[in-house]
Write a protein that holds these residues in place. Structure first.
Motif, PDB file in Angstrom:
ATOM      1  N   TYR A   8     105.952  12.875 136.114  1.00 50.98           N
ATOM      2  CA  TYR A   8     105.029  13.835 136.704  1.00 50.98           C
ATOM      3  C   TYR A   8     105.732  14.562 137.847  1.00 50.98           C
ATOM      4  O   TYR A   8     106.645  14.034 138.470  1.00 50.98           O
ATOM      5  CB  TYR A   8     103.808  13.130 137.308  1.00 50.98           C
ATOM      6  N   GLN A  31     104.548  16.614 141.517  1.00 51.81           N
ATOM      7  CA  GLN A  31     103.451  16.852 142.448  1.00 51.81           C
ATOM      8  C   GLN A  31     103.878  17.921 143.441  1.00 51.81           C
ATOM      9  O   GLN A  31     104.763  17.689 144.263  1.00 51.81           O
ATOM     10  CB  GLN A  31     103.053  15.574 143.192  1.00 51.81           C
ATOM     11  N   LEU A  57      98.893  15.707 140.243  1.00 49.17           N
ATOM     12  CA  LEU A  57     100.113  15.504 139.462  1.00 49.17           C
ATOM     13  C   LEU A  57     100.015  16.220 138.116  1.00 49.17           C
ATOM     14  O   LEU A  57      98.945  16.237 137.491  1.00 49.17           O
ATOM     15  CB  LEU A  57     100.330  14.011 139.200  1.00 49.17           C
ATOM     16  N   PHE A  72     107.429  11.916 140.202  1.00 53.89           N
ATOM     17  CA  PHE A  72     107.026  10.529 140.051  1.00 53.89           C
ATOM     18  C   PHE A  72     107.234  10.083 138.608  1.00 53.89           C
ATOM     19  O   PHE A  72     106.837  10.772 137.669  1.00 53.89           O
ATOM     20  CB  PHE A  72     105.554  10.336 140.405  1.00 53.89           C
ATOM     21  N   GLU A  97      96.303   0.742 133.051  1.00 56.62           N
ATOM     22  CA  GLU A  97      96.666   1.499 134.245  1.00 56.62           C
ATOM     23  C   GLU A  97      98.152   1.795 134.271  1.00 56.62           C
ATOM     24  O   GLU A  97      98.967   1.048 133.730  1.00 56.62           O
ATOM     25  CB  GLU A  97      96.256   0.743 135.503  1.00 56.62           C
ATOM     26  N   ALA A  98      98.485   2.913 134.877  1.00 56.17           N
ATOM     27  CA  ALA A  98      99.876   3.297 135.050  1.00 56.17           C
ATOM     28  C   ALA A  98     100.369   2.850 136.417  1.00 56.17           C
ATOM     29  O   ALA A  98      99.648   2.936 137.409  1.00 56.17           O
ATOM     30  CB  ALA A  98     100.018   4.814 134.912  1.00 56.17           C
ATOM     31  N   PHE A 158     103.257   3.475 139.278  1.00 55.46           N
ATOM     32  CA  PHE A 158     104.101   4.592 139.700  1.00 55.46           C
ATOM     33  C   PHE A 158     105.284   4.125 140.533  1.00 55.46           C
ATOM     34  O   PHE A 158     105.185   3.149 141.292  1.00 55.46           O
ATOM     35  CB  PHE A 158     103.278   5.594 140.524  1.00 55.46           C
ATOM     36  N   GLY A 159     106.389   4.846 140.392  1.00 55.68           N
ATOM     37  CA  GLY A 159     107.522   4.655 141.278  1.00 55.68           C
ATOM     38  C   GLY A 159     107.268   5.318 142.622  1.00 55.68           C
ATOM     39  O   GLY A 159     106.215   5.926 142.840  1.00 55.68           O
ATOM     40  N   GLN A 160     108.236   5.195 143.515  1.00 57.48           N
ATOM     41  CA  GLN A 160     108.077   5.679 144.889  1.00 57.48           C
ATOM     42  C   GLN A 160     108.267   7.177 145.026  1.00 57.48           C
ATOM     43  O   GLN A 160     107.985   7.745 146.068  1.00 57.48           O
ATOM     44  CB  GLN A 160     109.066   4.957 145.809  1.00 57.48           C
ATOM     45  N   ARG A 201     111.876  13.187 146.160  1.00 60.20           N
ATOM     46  CA  ARG A 201     111.580  14.492 146.773  1.00 60.20           C
ATOM     47  C   ARG A 201     112.776  15.405 146.562  1.00 60.20           C
ATOM     48  O   ARG A 201     113.851  15.162 147.105  1.00 60.20           O
ATOM     49  CB  ARG A 201     111.280  14.333 148.265  1.00 60.20           C
ATOM     50  N   TYR A 251      90.450   7.132 135.903  1.00 65.93           N
ATOM     51  CA  TYR A 251      91.133   6.311 136.887  1.00 65.93           C
ATOM     52  C   TYR A 251      90.981   6.938 138.269  1.00 65.93           C
ATOM     53  O   TYR A 251      90.943   8.161 138.408  1.00 65.93           O
ATOM     54  CB  TYR A 251      92.630   6.225 136.569  1.00 65.93           C
ATOM     55  N   TYR A 299      93.000   6.802 141.998  1.00 61.24           N
ATOM     56  CA  TYR A 299      94.222   6.399 142.672  1.00 61.24           C
ATOM     57  C   TYR A 299      94.129   6.757 144.148  1.00 61.24           C
ATOM     58  O   TYR A 299      93.468   7.717 144.539  1.00 61.24           O
ATOM     59  CB  TYR A 299      95.438   7.111 142.084  1.00 61.24           C
ATOM     60  N   SER A 338     103.792   6.565 147.154  1.00 57.19           N
ATOM     61  CA  SER A 338     103.446   6.679 145.739  1.00 57.19           C
ATOM     62  C   SER A 338     101.941   6.482 145.539  1.00 57.19           C
ATOM     63  O   SER A 338     101.189   6.336 146.488  1.00 57.19           O
ATOM     64  CB  SER A 338     104.238   5.654 144.948  1.00 57.19           C
ATOM     65  N   LEU A 339     101.525   6.493 144.297  1.00 55.17           N
ATOM     66  CA  LEU A 339     100.116   6.317 143.969  1.00 55.17           C
ATOM     67  C   LEU A 339      99.823   4.856 143.674  1.00 55.17           C
ATOM     68  O   LEU A 339     100.567   4.194 142.954  1.00 55.17           O
ATOM     69  CB  LEU A 339      99.727   7.156 142.752  1.00 55.17           C
ATOM     70  N   VAL A 388      89.792   1.409 137.302  1.00 54.96           N
ATOM     71  CA  VAL A 388      89.837   1.895 135.930  1.00 54.96           C
ATOM     72  C   VAL A 388      88.409   1.843 135.408  1.00 54.96           C
ATOM     73  O   VAL A 388      87.779   0.787 135.432  1.00 54.96           O
ATOM     74  CB  VAL A 388      90.740   1.001 135.060  1.00 54.96           C
ATOM     75  N   PHE A 408      95.078  15.006 136.194  1.00 55.69           N
ATOM     76  CA  PHE A 408      94.704  14.670 137.570  1.00 55.69           C
ATOM     77  C   PHE A 408      93.875  15.778 138.219  1.00 55.69           C
ATOM     78  O   PHE A 408      94.086  16.971 137.962  1.00 55.69           O
ATOM     79  CB  PHE A 408      95.951  14.453 138.421  1.00 55.69           C
TER      80      PHE A 408
END
Lengths: 113, 112
Positions: free
Chosen positions: A35, A37, A43, A90, A101-102, A104-106, A109, B33, B35, B42-43, B48, B102
């Protein structure tokens, strides 16, 4: 348990340069996503993969490429960087697509100047 | 094409007050969802919601889903400063089963 790991965290590119954003997950998830953002926005999906060797375009794929040679890794390639690609990227993974659920990484940028 | 809209986009409130964030979406979906995102972070998955009428609660946050109205709410009870963050809803697009769409996010600031 590392979860979803992205590298690098920050990067500045010049217009026309190329780079690869790395993403790896250690949860044995089949589904992986990229994604972007933009500031103050939600996103948007760039590419996703439902398993090794399978990738598909999301909402905003232009200017990007992906590959999925292993379950763990899902790199995102920018071939000719443009200022419009300045964003936070992301990577995420999930076990069974949108039924689970997904994670996410950090984030990375990226600034293109 | 699925569109997801949140309101308000910005919310400033005092500690101890109650408020609700709304998430409307344009086409049929039965999965949603919520978040949370802290600045520069991050998210983090909060809830859910997988069916019509689903209600989930965690601490001072409660989320619900009405698929007939195409509406989800995130209710905050007796807000505390630690809940300051941006909250996103994400709706599953049934036209592309693997896709989450989103909302724009609601930036919540809770003042002492």
């Amino acid at each position: 348990n590392a979860g979803v790991t992205q590298t690098p965290k920050f990067r500045i590119l010049k217009i026309g340069q190329s780079m690869t954003l790395q993403c790896t997950q250690d949860m044995n998830h089949n589904y992986m996503y990229w994604y972007r953002q933009d500031p103050g926005m939600g996103l948007k999906l760039i590419y996703y993969s439902v398993g090794a060797g399978i990738t598909d375009k999301g909402e905003v794929p232009n200017g990007y490429n992906v590959s999925r040679s292993t379950t763990e890794d899902f790199p995102l390639r920018l071939e000719l960087a443009a200022p419009s690609q300045t964003s936070v990227y992301f990577c995420a993974s999930s076990f069974q697509g949108t039924n689970t659920e997904a994670f996410f990484g950090q984030g990375t940028r990226l600034t293109v100047v | 094409e699925l569109k997801v809209e949140q309101n308000p986009l910005f919310l400033s409130m005092q500690e101890g007050k109650n408020y609700t964030i709304y998430c409307n979406y344009s086409t049929t979906s039965d999965r949603l969802y919520w978040y949370r995102q802290d600045p520069g972070k991050s998210l983090e998955s909060l809830f859910v919601l997988l069916s019509n009428g689903a209600v989930k609660q965690e601490g001072r946050l409660m989320a619900s889903l009405d698929t007939k109205a195409r509406l989800s709410t995130l209710h905050i009870t007796a807000a505390v400063h630690d809940l300051s963050a941006t909250y996103f809803c994400a709706v599953v697009s049934i036209q592309g089963a693997q896709k989450l769409v989103f909302g724009q996010g609601t930036r919540l600031t809770i003042n002492p």
